[in-house]
Scaffold this motif. Structure first.
Motif, PDB file in Angstrom:
ATOM      1  N   VAL A 237     -16.700 -41.171  25.347  1.00  0.00           N
ATOM      2  CA  VAL A 237     -15.297 -40.779  25.450  1.00  0.00           C
ATOM      3  C   VAL A 237     -14.432 -41.740  24.662  1.00  0.00           C
ATOM      4  N   ASP A 238     -14.764 -43.022  24.678  1.00  0.00           N
ATOM      5  CA  ASP A 238     -14.001 -43.995  23.900  1.00  0.00           C
ATOM      6  C   ASP A 238     -14.095 -43.690  22.417  1.00  0.00           C
ATOM      7  N   ASP A 239     -15.264 -43.220  21.952  1.00  0.00           N
ATOM      8  CA  ASP A 239     -15.417 -42.886  20.539  1.00  0.00           C
ATOM      9  C   ASP A 239     -14.560 -41.685  20.163  1.00  0.00           C
ATOM     10  N   TRP A 240     -14.357 -40.763  21.106  1.00  0.00           N
ATOM     11  CA  TRP A 240     -13.569 -39.569  20.814  1.00  0.00           C
ATOM     12  C   TRP A 240     -12.095 -39.900  20.648  1.00  0.00           C
ATOM     13  N   SER A 241     -11.633 -40.932  21.309  1.00  0.00           N
ATOM     14  CA  SER A 241     -10.206 -41.227  21.283  1.00  0.00           C
ATOM     15  C   SER A 241      -9.756 -41.838  19.968  1.00  0.00           C
ATOM     16  N   GLU A 242     -10.695 -42.251  19.112  1.00  0.00           N
ATOM     17  CA  GLU A 242     -10.306 -42.831  17.826  1.00  0.00           C
ATOM     18  C   GLU A 242      -9.790 -41.720  16.918  1.00  0.00           C
ATOM     19  N   PRO A 243      -8.681 -41.963  16.235  1.00  0.00           N
ATOM     20  CA  PRO A 243      -8.150 -40.909  15.354  1.00  0.00           C
ATOM     21  C   PRO A 243      -9.037 -40.732  14.127  1.00  0.00           C
ATOM     22  N   ASP A 244      -9.192 -39.510  13.713  1.00  0.00           N
ATOM     23  CA  ASP A 244      -9.957 -39.213  12.506  1.00  0.00           C
ATOM     24  C   ASP A 244      -9.052 -39.367  11.304  1.00  0.00           C
ATOM     25  N   ASP A 245      -9.556 -40.078  10.301  1.00  0.00           N
ATOM     26  CA  ASP A 245      -8.764 -40.261   9.086  1.00  0.00           C
ATOM     27  C   ASP A 245      -8.824 -39.035   8.191  1.00  0.00           C
ATOM     28  N   GLU A 246      -9.870 -38.237   8.323  1.00  0.00           N
ATOM     29  CA  GLU A 246     -10.056 -37.089   7.445  1.00  0.00           C
ATOM     30  C   GLU A 246      -9.841 -35.787   8.198  1.00  0.00           C
ATOM     31  N   ARG A 247      -8.776 -35.705   8.971  1.00  0.00           N
ATOM     32  CA  ARG A 247      -8.491 -34.472   9.706  1.00  0.00           C
ATOM     33  C   ARG A 247      -8.024 -33.393   8.756  1.00  0.00           C
ATOM     34  N   PHE A 248      -8.343 -32.163   9.095  1.00  0.00           N
ATOM     35  CA  PHE A 248      -7.910 -31.031   8.286  1.00  0.00           C
ATOM     36  C   PHE A 248      -6.459 -30.712   8.599  1.00  0.00           C
ATOM     37  N   VAL A 249      -5.663 -30.640   7.568  1.00  0.00           N
ATOM     38  CA  VAL A 249      -4.261 -30.256   7.717  1.00  0.00           C
ATOM     39  C   VAL A 249      -4.078 -28.961   6.941  1.00  0.00           C
ATOM     40  N   PRO A 250      -3.823 -27.859   7.631  1.00  0.00           N
ATOM     41  CA  PRO A 250      -3.698 -26.585   6.923  1.00  0.00           C
ATOM     42  C   PRO A 250      -2.443 -26.561   6.063  1.00  0.00           C
ATOM     43  N   PRO A 251      -2.492 -25.780   5.002  1.00  0.00           N
ATOM     44  CA  PRO A 251      -1.292 -25.668   4.167  1.00  0.00           C
ATOM     45  C   PRO A 251      -0.208 -24.892   4.918  1.00  0.00           C
ATOM     46  N   PRO A 252       1.033 -25.077   4.519  1.00  0.00           N
ATOM     47  CA  PRO A 252       2.100 -24.331   5.210  1.00  0.00           C
ATOM     48  C   PRO A 252       1.927 -22.835   4.966  1.00  0.00           C
ATOM     49  N   PRO A 253       2.245 -22.014   5.971  1.00  0.00           N
ATOM     50  CA  PRO A 253       2.066 -20.565   5.800  1.00  0.00           C
ATOM     51  C   PRO A 253       3.061 -20.007   4.795  1.00  0.00           C
ATOM     52  N   PRO A 254       2.687 -18.919   4.150  1.00  0.00           N
ATOM     53  CA  PRO A 254       3.625 -18.306   3.210  1.00  0.00           C
ATOM     54  C   PRO A 254       4.793 -17.686   3.981  1.00  0.00           C
ATOM     55  N   PRO A 255       5.924 -17.519   3.317  1.00  0.00           N
ATOM     56  CA  PRO A 255       7.065 -16.903   4.018  1.00  0.00           C
ATOM     57  C   PRO A 255       6.748 -15.454   4.383  1.00  0.00           C
ATOM     58  N   LEU A 256       7.389 -14.985   5.444  1.00  0.00           N
ATOM     59  CA  LEU A 256       7.195 -13.605   5.876  1.00  0.00           C
ATOM     60  C   LEU A 256       7.754 -12.651   4.824  1.00  0.00           C
ATOM     61  N   PRO A 257       7.062 -11.542   4.589  1.00  0.00           N
ATOM     62  CA  PRO A 257       7.585 -10.588   3.609  1.00  0.00           C
ATOM     63  C   PRO A 257       8.841  -9.907   4.143  1.00  0.00           C
ATOM     64  N   ARG A 258       9.758  -9.638   3.260  1.00  0.00           N
ATOM     65  CA  ARG A 258      10.999  -8.959   3.647  1.00  0.00           C
ATOM     66  C   ARG A 258      10.852  -7.462   3.386  1.00  0.00           C
ATOM     67  N   PRO A 259      11.125  -6.643   4.409  1.00  0.00           N
ATOM     68  CA  PRO A 259      11.004  -5.196   4.183  1.00  0.00           C
ATOM     69  C   PRO A 259      12.171  -4.683   3.344  1.00  0.00           C
ATOM     70  N   THR A 260      11.947  -3.523   2.748  1.00  0.00           N
ATOM     71  CA  THR A 260      13.035  -2.885   2.013  1.00  0.00           C
ATOM     72  C   THR A 260      14.089  -2.432   3.024  1.00  0.00           C
ATOM     73  N   PRO A 261      15.326  -2.231   2.592  1.00  0.00           N
ATOM     74  CA  PRO A 261      16.369  -1.817   3.536  1.00  0.00           C
ATOM     75  C   PRO A 261      16.045  -0.505   4.261  1.00  0.00           C
ATOM     76  N   VAL A 262      15.431   0.456   3.565  1.00  0.00           N
ATOM     77  CA  VAL A 262      15.096   1.732   4.205  1.00  0.00           C
ATOM     78  C   VAL A 262      14.026   1.520   5.273  1.00  0.00           C
ATOM     79  N   ARG A 263      13.022   0.705   4.954  1.00  0.00           N
ATOM     80  CA  ARG A 263      11.951   0.431   5.916  1.00  0.00           C
ATOM     81  C   ARG A 263      12.493  -0.348   7.114  1.00  0.00           C
TER      82      ARG A 263
END
Length: 132
Positions: free
Chosen positions: A45-71
């Motif tokens: 358990v003590d080994d688990w509490s150490e922070p990982d230096d090589e953690r995966f950081v996902p890229p920021p999500p793309p912006p939400l698509p904007r619908p057309t005014p009619v849609r």
């Protein structure tokens, strides 16, 4: 049925079940697996509490698509018109019947627009739907 009768019934089932596996006895002088050691578990358990230096950081999500005014207007008709009608009915507000019919028509028109403008086939004909 008493407990003894149940035990006898189960014992007879097990005895007549089939061939029993032959198990070699453990060689003399070898210890079985060591018992659970709480100190080892705390060390892990003590080994688990150490922070990982090589953690995966996902890229920021793309912006939400904007619908057309009619849609967007069709989606508002599909969700907004029933919501307005529900509020009016629950609160028993006076509402002109032509406006109620208009909201029902707005809902139907929005729904039909969204259905008829859907894509007819998959975006990628070779796509089976699996995502990694």
């Amino acid at each position: 049925m008493s407990r003894q009768d149940e035990d006898d019934a189960w014992r007879s089932i097990v005895e007549n079940y089939g061939e029993r596996a032959e198990v070699d006895p453990a060689p003399a002088g070898t210890d079985p697996e060591p018992a659970y050691d709480a100190d080892d578990a705390e060390a892990e358990v003590d080994d688990w509490s150490e922070p990982d230096d090589e953690r995966f950081v996902p890229p920021p999500p793309p912006p939400l698509p904007r619908p057309t005014p009619v849609r967007l207007a069709a989606w508002i008709g599909v969700f907004g018109a029933p919501a307005v009608l529900l509020v009016v009915m629950v609160l028993a507000l006076p509402f002109p019947s032509w406006l109620e019919k208009g909201l029902v028509g707005y809902f139907v028109a929005g729904f039909l627009y969204l259905v008829f403008t859907m894509e007819r086939g998959p975006r990628d004909p070779w796509d089976n739907g699996a995502r990694v």
